[in-house]
Design an enzyme around this catalytic site. Sequence first.
Site, PDB file in Angstrom:
ATOM      1  CB  SER A   8     -13.885  -1.417  -3.053  1.00 50.44           C
ATOM      2  OG  SER A   8     -13.147  -0.755  -3.096  1.00 50.44           O
ATOM      3  CG  HIS A  33     -13.431  -1.798   1.300  1.00 47.65           C
ATOM      4  ND1 HIS A  33     -12.715  -2.105   2.074  1.00 47.65           N
ATOM      5  CD2 HIS A  33     -11.903  -1.348   0.118  1.00 47.65           C
ATOM      6  CE1 HIS A  33     -11.435  -2.335   2.216  1.00 47.65           C
ATOM      7  NE2 HIS A  33     -10.828  -1.284   0.868  1.00 47.65           N
ATOM      8  CG  ASP A  35     -10.064   1.028  -1.500  1.00 48.54           C
ATOM      9  OD1 ASP A  35      -9.382  -0.050  -0.558  1.00 48.54           O
ATOM     10  OD2 ASP A  35     -10.803   0.211  -2.469  1.00 48.54           O
ATOM     11  CG  MET A  37      -5.438   4.176  -2.445  1.00 43.71           C
ATOM     12  SD  MET A  37      -5.409   3.883  -4.119  1.00 43.71           S
ATOM     13  CE  MET A  37      -6.316   2.235  -3.868  1.00 43.71           C
ATOM     14  CG  HIS A  66      -7.460  -0.296   2.563  1.00 45.32           C
ATOM     15  ND1 HIS A  66      -7.491  -0.995   1.231  1.00 45.32           N
ATOM     16  CD2 HIS A  66      -6.847  -0.265   3.644  1.00 45.32           C
ATOM     17  CE1 HIS A  66      -6.599  -1.610   1.572  1.00 45.32           C
ATOM     18  NE2 HIS A  66      -5.693  -1.346   2.523  1.00 45.32           N
ATOM     19  CG  MET A  68      -4.172   1.057   0.641  1.00 45.31           C
ATOM     20  SD  MET A  68      -4.827   0.678  -0.457  1.00 45.31           S
ATOM     21  CE  MET A  68      -6.749   1.542  -0.340  1.00 45.31           C
ATOM     22  CG  MET A 139      -3.897  -5.538   1.557  1.00 47.87           C
ATOM     23  SD  MET A 139      -5.434  -4.708   0.499  1.00 47.87           S
ATOM     24  CE  MET A 139      -5.233  -4.428  -0.772  1.00 47.87           C
ATOM     25  CG  ASP A 174      -8.888  -4.756  -0.396  1.00 49.36           C
ATOM     26  OD1 ASP A 174     -10.079  -4.963  -1.826  1.00 49.36           O
ATOM     27  OD2 ASP A 174      -9.188  -3.772   0.403  1.00 49.36           O
TER      28      ASP A 174
HETATM   29  C1  DX5 Z   1      -6.846  -2.124  -3.967  1.00 49.66           C
HETATM   30  C2  DX5 Z   1      -7.892  -1.689  -3.140  1.00 49.66           C
HETATM   31  C3  DX5 Z   1      -9.113  -2.911  -2.764  1.00 49.66           C
HETATM   32  C4  DX5 Z   1      -9.788  -2.211  -4.895  1.00 49.66           C
HETATM   33  C5  DX5 Z   1     -10.430  -3.785  -4.621  1.00 49.66           C
HETATM   34  O1  DX5 Z   1      -5.954  -1.222  -3.498  1.00 49.66           O
HETATM   35  O2  DX5 Z   1      -7.586  -1.773  -1.612  1.00 49.66           O
HETATM   36  O3  DX5 Z   1     -10.064  -2.696  -1.753  1.00 49.66           O
HETATM   37  O4  DX5 Z   1     -10.701  -1.520  -4.223  1.00 49.66           O
HETATM   38  O5  DX5 Z   1     -11.202  -3.827  -5.957  1.00 49.66           O
HETATM   39  P1  DX5 Z   1     -11.379  -5.537  -7.187  1.00 49.66           P
HETATM   40  O6  DX5 Z   1     -12.614  -5.604  -5.604  1.00 49.66           O
HETATM   41  O7  DX5 Z   1     -11.816  -4.752  -8.324  1.00 49.66           O
HETATM   42  O8  DX5 Z   1     -10.538  -6.380  -6.473  1.00 49.66           O
HETATM   43 ZN    ZN Z   2      -9.968  -2.006   0.079  1.00 49.80          ZN
END
Ligand code: DX5
Ligand code: ZN
Length: 226
Positions: A8, A33, A35, A37, A66, A68, A139, A174
């Site tokens: 990620s 990965h 993310d 948002m 991913h 969100m 999650m 994740d």
């Molecule tokens: C959180 C993300 C994750 C995050 C994980 O909302 O979806 O992918 O980057 O980070 P770590 O591995 O540091 O928990």
């Molecule tokens: Zn993620």
Amino acid sequence: MQTKISASILAADPTQLGDEIKKVEQAGVDLIHIDVMDGHFVPNLTMGPFIVERIKEITKVPLDIHLMIENPDKYVESFTQKTTKDDILTFHIEATDDPLNVINLIKDRGIKAGVAINPDTHEQTVEKLLESVDILLVMTVYPGFSGQAFKKYVCDKLKKLREMAPENLDIEVDGGIKPETIPDAATAGANVFAAATSIFAKDDYKEAIEELRRKAQENSYLFMKS
Ligand code: DX5
Ligand code: ZN
């Protein structure tokens, strides 16, 4: 079924993003990965379609996108401009009233479709979709930030979902995944592991990825069954 590590980039150095991606690629990671948002579905803002497109241009490692975001159906097209068949686009079950429509939109773009479920969302909400998706993302933190602690109670739900799922369905976890927590997630049924901090906060990415992979394989639910 294969154990996969998904790096990620939320915890990568954003000023060196291209180099960071090259480094995890050389370190043998299975997925990148990303993310996404929107500041509505989660209280944080990150990357949009333009960055995803540019990342696709510089790496051969499949992307694990991913989302969100609210209204994922409206953004499937813009996030799949450059993607190819091994890339994954995952949306949240909590973000739509018509998950099957989103799955179909994603598959029509010729890539893999994933559905994600938050820590406190009941497994029944995704049960009927397990036959239709290519990957389920469970999650193990509330989405929004990297560096949070793994929520061990989610493992009970993970176990139930692994039992409900078709035999070869990839199940990803994740949030808070590191060498100390990965055994619980692997034992409960995950085979794909997203990790940000436990890769990018280390000096040696290869060592970090190999350690995660080894701990996951040693504790795999498949291994435990045999
Ligand atoms: C959180 C993300 C994750 C995050 C994980 O909302 O979806 O992918 O980057 O980070 P770590 O591995 O540091 O928990
Ligand atoms: Zn993620």
